[in-house]
Design a protein around this motif. Structure first.
Motif, PDB file in Angstrom:
ATOM      1  N   LEU A   3       1.379  -1.452   0.052  1.00 51.75           N
ATOM      2  CA  LEU A   3       0.260   0.186  -0.258  1.00 51.75           C
ATOM      3  C   LEU A   3       1.254   1.358   0.513  1.00 51.75           C
ATOM      4  N   LEU A   4       2.138   1.408   0.929  1.00 56.70           N
ATOM      5  CA  LEU A   4       2.434   2.173   1.124  1.00 56.70           C
ATOM      6  C   LEU A   4       3.161   3.479  -0.638  1.00 56.70           C
ATOM      7  N   ASP A   5       4.028   1.628  -1.019  1.00 52.46           N
ATOM      8  CA  ASP A   5       4.587   1.396  -2.447  1.00 52.46           C
ATOM      9  C   ASP A   5       3.640   2.489  -4.124  1.00 52.46           C
ATOM     10  N   GLU A   6       2.698   1.657  -3.624  1.00 54.42           N
ATOM     11  CA  GLU A   6       1.823   2.243  -4.566  1.00 54.42           C
ATOM     12  C   GLU A   6       0.992   2.963  -4.233  1.00 54.42           C
ATOM     13  N   MET A   7       0.786   3.328  -3.478  1.00 56.34           N
ATOM     14  CA  MET A   7       0.133   4.429  -2.892  1.00 56.34           C
ATOM     15  C   MET A   7      -0.201   6.306  -3.994  1.00 56.34           C
ATOM     16  N   GLU A   8       1.496   6.361  -4.183  1.00 54.92           N
ATOM     17  CA  GLU A   8       1.021   7.231  -5.713  1.00 54.92           C
ATOM     18  C   GLU A   8       0.294   6.430  -6.344  1.00 54.92           C
TER      19      GLU A   8
ATOM     20  N   TYR B  42      -2.492   5.053  -6.923  1.00 59.04           N
ATOM     21  CA  TYR B  42      -3.684   4.201  -6.330  1.00 59.04           C
ATOM     22  C   TYR B  42      -4.048   5.958  -5.389  1.00 59.04           C
ATOM     23  N   SER B  43      -3.481   7.065  -5.841  1.00 61.85           N
ATOM     24  CA  SER B  43      -4.366   8.290  -6.171  1.00 61.85           C
ATOM     25  C   SER B  43      -4.055   8.733  -7.526  1.00 61.85           C
ATOM     26  N   GLY B  44      -3.583   8.345  -8.260  1.00 61.52           N
ATOM     27  CA  GLY B  44      -4.212   9.051  -9.080  1.00 61.52           C
ATOM     28  C   GLY B  44      -5.649   8.404 -10.263  1.00 61.52           C
ATOM     29  N   LEU B  45      -5.601   7.386  -9.508  1.00 64.29           N
ATOM     30  CA  LEU B  45      -6.292   6.067 -10.365  1.00 64.29           C
ATOM     31  C   LEU B  45      -8.163   7.150  -9.789  1.00 64.29           C
ATOM     32  N   VAL B  46      -7.936   7.516  -8.411  1.00 67.59           N
ATOM     33  CA  VAL B  46      -9.040   7.597  -8.000  1.00 67.59           C
ATOM     34  C   VAL B  46      -9.746   9.311  -8.128  1.00 67.59           C
ATOM     35  N   LYS B  47     -10.898   9.525  -8.853  1.00 63.23           N
ATOM     36  CA  LYS B  47     -11.156  10.925  -9.006  1.00 63.23           C
ATOM     37  C   LYS B  47     -11.369  11.814  -8.225  1.00 63.23           C
TER      38      LYS B  47
ATOM     39  N   GLY C 204     -13.688  13.862  -5.220  1.00 61.97           N
ATOM     40  CA  GLY C 204     -13.837  13.380  -4.719  1.00 61.97           C
ATOM     41  C   GLY C 204     -14.447  12.385  -4.809  1.00 61.97           C
ATOM     42  N   GLY C 205     -13.715  11.515  -5.087  1.00 57.55           N
ATOM     43  CA  GLY C 205     -13.640  10.135  -5.426  1.00 57.55           C
ATOM     44  C   GLY C 205     -13.676   9.229  -3.472  1.00 57.55           C
ATOM     45  N   LYS C 206     -13.232   8.208  -3.981  1.00 55.50           N
ATOM     46  CA  LYS C 206     -12.918   7.120  -2.462  1.00 55.50           C
ATOM     47  C   LYS C 206     -11.744   6.348  -2.471  1.00 55.50           C
ATOM     48  N   LEU C 207     -11.234   6.377  -2.051  1.00 57.75           N
ATOM     49  CA  LEU C 207     -10.347   5.031  -1.382  1.00 57.75           C
ATOM     50  C   LEU C 207     -10.270   4.242  -0.740  1.00 57.75           C
ATOM     51  N   LEU C 208     -10.648   2.588  -0.862  1.00 55.85           N
ATOM     52  CA  LEU C 208     -10.881   1.996   0.634  1.00 55.85           C
ATOM     53  C   LEU C 208      -9.325   1.179   1.064  1.00 55.85           C
ATOM     54  N   LEU C 209      -8.665   1.009   2.166  1.00 52.67           N
ATOM     55  CA  LEU C 209      -7.178   0.651   1.854  1.00 52.67           C
ATOM     56  C   LEU C 209      -7.938  -0.330   3.680  1.00 52.67           C
TER      57      LEU C 209
ATOM     58  N   SER D 195      -0.685  12.722   1.759  1.00 52.90           N
ATOM     59  CA  SER D 195       0.747  13.091   0.547  1.00 52.90           C
ATOM     60  C   SER D 195       0.631  13.491  -0.222  1.00 52.90           C
ATOM     61  N   PHE D 196      -1.032  12.765  -0.952  1.00 56.24           N
ATOM     62  CA  PHE D 196      -0.785  12.589  -2.613  1.00 56.24           C
ATOM     63  C   PHE D 196      -2.339  13.116  -2.206  1.00 56.24           C
ATOM     64  N   GLY D 197      -2.358  14.204  -1.475  1.00 53.04           N
ATOM     65  CA  GLY D 197      -3.935  14.744  -1.578  1.00 53.04           C
ATOM     66  C   GLY D 197      -5.665  13.245  -1.290  1.00 53.04           C
ATOM     67  N   LEU D 198      -4.653  12.991  -0.526  1.00 49.51           N
ATOM     68  CA  LEU D 198      -5.706  11.669  -0.269  1.00 49.51           C
ATOM     69  C   LEU D 198      -6.284  12.321   1.367  1.00 49.51           C
ATOM     70  N   SER D 199      -7.540  12.709   1.923  1.00 41.65           N
ATOM     71  CA  SER D 199      -8.052  12.585   3.178  1.00 41.65           C
ATOM     72  C   SER D 199      -8.872  11.764   3.897  1.00 41.65           C
ATOM     73  N   LEU D 200      -8.070  11.468   5.389  1.00 42.24           N
ATOM     74  CA  LEU D 200      -8.715  10.095   5.962  1.00 42.24           C
ATOM     75  C   LEU D 200     -10.446  10.888   6.055  1.00 42.24           C
ATOM     76  N   LEU D 201     -11.608  10.208   5.402  1.00 42.48           N
ATOM     77  CA  LEU D 201     -12.925   9.906   6.278  1.00 42.48           C
ATOM     78  C   LEU D 201     -13.117   9.058   6.884  1.00 42.48           C
ATOM     79  N   ALA D 202     -12.766   7.726   7.230  1.00 38.87           N
ATOM     80  CA  ALA D 202     -13.603   7.498   8.509  1.00 38.87           C
ATOM     81  C   ALA D 202     -12.419   6.138   8.348  1.00 38.87           C
ATOM     82  N   GLN D 203     -12.386   5.493   9.157  1.00 34.16           N
ATOM     83  CA  GLN D 203     -11.696   4.791  10.129  1.00 34.16           C
ATOM     84  C   GLN D 203     -12.695   3.765  11.096  1.00 34.16           C
ATOM     85  N   LYS D 204     -12.286   2.272  10.936  1.00 37.07           N
ATOM     86  CA  LYS D 204     -13.284   1.510  11.700  1.00 37.07           C
ATOM     87  C   LYS D 204     -11.893  -0.229  11.176  1.00 37.07           C
ATOM     88  N   THR D 205     -11.760  -0.544  13.153  1.00 33.80           N
ATOM     89  CA  THR D 205     -10.896  -1.978  13.084  1.00 33.80           C
ATOM     90  C   THR D 205     -11.697  -2.814  13.986  1.00 33.80           C
TER      91      THR D 205
END
Length: 276
Positions: free
Chosen positions: A218-223, A225-230, A232-237, A254-264
């Motif tokens: 996930l850390l390696d591919e994050m950039e 992923y960011s390029g694939l999300v439009k 206002g779109g959502k990224l679930l990790l 660092s790639f313009g993704l803001s945390l919206l929600a988390q579950k554990t």
């Protein structure tokens, strides 16, 4: 090719940890037992040093004991039928195999024949991702499932009326199993691809991107992923522990993704980010 069988006795919290860790070093099949887990790997693929490092790391804390044996190629479906229980995500999602009875009272029924692929819904990360998906509007959306495993998250997107779905995995076994599961759920027009996200190189932007893999990937591919999300779109990790949330969040931001929600659940975490 014969399989090596490791009957691992451990305490309850370490079942999920061992499955996740061993899957990273080549183990491709697992059964949960009353004592712990049975783990399987093709004899010619085992990395003894990597395997032993995992066992040694958790041996004391997890009260781990191991019995090793060898077995010929197994009818995995028959083994699953002995051990596989249906999965419930709240009162909305029912995940079953072909030998379980339908439950029409559930709004969403997912039918999979897992064949030992990762992502059956029993692992906490898959459960968490399904739970997050229920909170998002998929209707008419374009959805990408990275590292799809059994295809269960892509199937959930289909049930939630996504308009277009793409999915892929690096493992040939998962690809074959995923396509079978797609057919079982009325998704014959969706075919799972094979490769990493860089190899598959999905085109365009997606409303929702799903990635349940592991922290390092996930850390390696994050950039990417960011390029694939439009916007206002959502990224679930998911695929990482609760104590890794800060690392994932820092990389994502660092790639313009803001945390919206988390579950554990069971020390595992799943996050929703929005592209800003």
């Amino acid at each position: 090719m014969d399989y090596l069988e490791f009957k691992i006795s451990c305490t309850e919290p370490f079942r999920e940890i061992l499955i996740a860790e061993l899957s990273e070093v080549g183990f491709d099949s697992f059964l949960e037992t009353d004592e712990g887990i049975d783990a399987y790997i093709q004899e010619d693929l085992i990395d003894r040093e990597a395997y032993q490092e995992i066992i040694d790391r958790y041996k004391v804390a997890g009260k781990i004991e191991v019995q090793e044996g060898k077995m010929p190629k197994v009818n995995w479906n028959e083994e699953w039928e002995k051990h596989y229980d249906p999965i419930f995500v709240g009162d909305q999602v029912y995940v079953r195999a072909s030998f379980h009875e339908p439950r029409p009272e559930f709004k969403y029924e997912i039918h999979i024949n897992p064949k030992m692929s990762f992502g059956t819904g029993h692992h906490a990360t898959t459960f968490l991702m399904l739970s997050h998906q229920l909170s998002l509007d998929h209707s008419g959306k374009r959805v990408l499932d990275i590292g799809a495993g059994t295809g269960i998250l892509a199937i959930m997107a289909h049930k939630l009326e996504a308009a277009e779905i793409e999915a892929f995995d690096i493992d040939e076994w998962c690809v074959d199993n995923g396509n079978e599961n797609f057919d079982l759920n009325g998704m014959s027009k969706v075919r799972m691809g094979k490769g990493t996200v860089r190899e598959v190189n999905p085109q365009g932007e997606f409303d929702i991107v799903l990635a349940n893999i592991n922290k390092n990937v996930l850390l390696d591919e994050m950039e990417v992923y960011s390029g694939l999300v439009k916007k206002g779109g959502k990224l679930l990790l998911s695929g990482f522990y609760e104590h890794d949330i800060a690392d994932i969040q820092n990389r994502a931001s660092s790639f313009g993704l803001s945390l919206l929600a988390q579950k554990t659940k069971d020390n595992w975490a799943a996050l929703i980010f929005e592209k800003i």
